[in-house]
Design a protein around this motif. Structure first.
Motif: not given
Length: 221
Positions: A49, A52-54, A139-144
């Protein structure tokens, strides 16, 4: 046929987390008598997480602290964020040079990396060679995040490329398998020299004088 080389970052262009960095994190986090495995279980368990930028860096380290039955104040969390970033900050000069060589020859290149925001910002501020990547799927920007199929589909769509024309390069077999399942070609990275030979065989890189010398005498005798 136009092709794109899609790179992983850590373990390919950048180095894996350093042993010195890992030891420093352990010194900063662990109380006497607490096994290091407890820390690393929490560190990696919360990493997806965070990647993923969560989670922000502070929230991530707050979660690590909670898993260890403690808490970190804001100052300690900032120290841990900086130490964590530093532990992932080394790059492999031969691979950086190869990226620049590919770009200078007009090869399309992209980047697909599982990376938290603080580390992404660190690389963007310090490494001008990132400008060569037409697409940077962080991933921290795309969420994937890899190896989720959505991470590869995001790159395919952003590159506007037939996946069969994308060569994905990563040091982890599970990420290569996922790329192939998404229709891409894959190369399991081991060394810059081996990868360079793969690019030459695939006609994605034009030979240099050094490549010609190696072909004549591959063992340097």
């Amino acid at each position: 046929m136009r092709s794109t080389v899609l790179f992983d970052l850590f373990g390919v262009i950048a180095c894996r987390q350093s042993a010195e960095g890992r030891e420093r994190l352990e010194r900063l986090v662990l109380a006497p008598g607490v096994p290091a495995t407890r820390f690393w279980d929490a560190y990696w368990g919360l990493r997806p997480p965070y990647d993923r930028g969560e989670l922000t860096g502070s929230a991530y380290w707050g979660g690590v602290a909670a898993a260890l039955g403690t808490r970190f104040d804001s100052r300690r969390a900032e120290t841990l964020i900086a130490a964590d970033v530093d532990s992932w900050s080394a790059v492999d000069p031969p691979m950086v040079a190869l990226v620049e060589e590919l770009a200078s020859q007009g090869c399309r290149i992209g980047l697909l990396s599982n990376i938290p925001e603080e580390l992404a910002a660190h690389y963007e501020a310090r490494h001008a060679w990132l400008r060569h990547f037409q697409v940077r799927a962080l991933s921290c920007r795309t969420g994937q995040a890899k190896p989720d199929p959505a991470a590869y589909h995001w790159c395919r769509d952003a590159l506007r490329e037939d996946p069969a024309r994308i060569l994905f390069v990563d040091d982890r077999p599970e990420n290569i398998h996922a790329a192939r399942a998404a229709g891409m070609r894959g190369h399991l990275f081991t060394t810059p020299a081996r990868f360079r030979r793969h690019l030459l065989r695939a006609a994605l890189l034009r030979p240099s004088s050094g490549d010609a010398a190696e072909a004549r005498d591959p063992h340097g005798t």
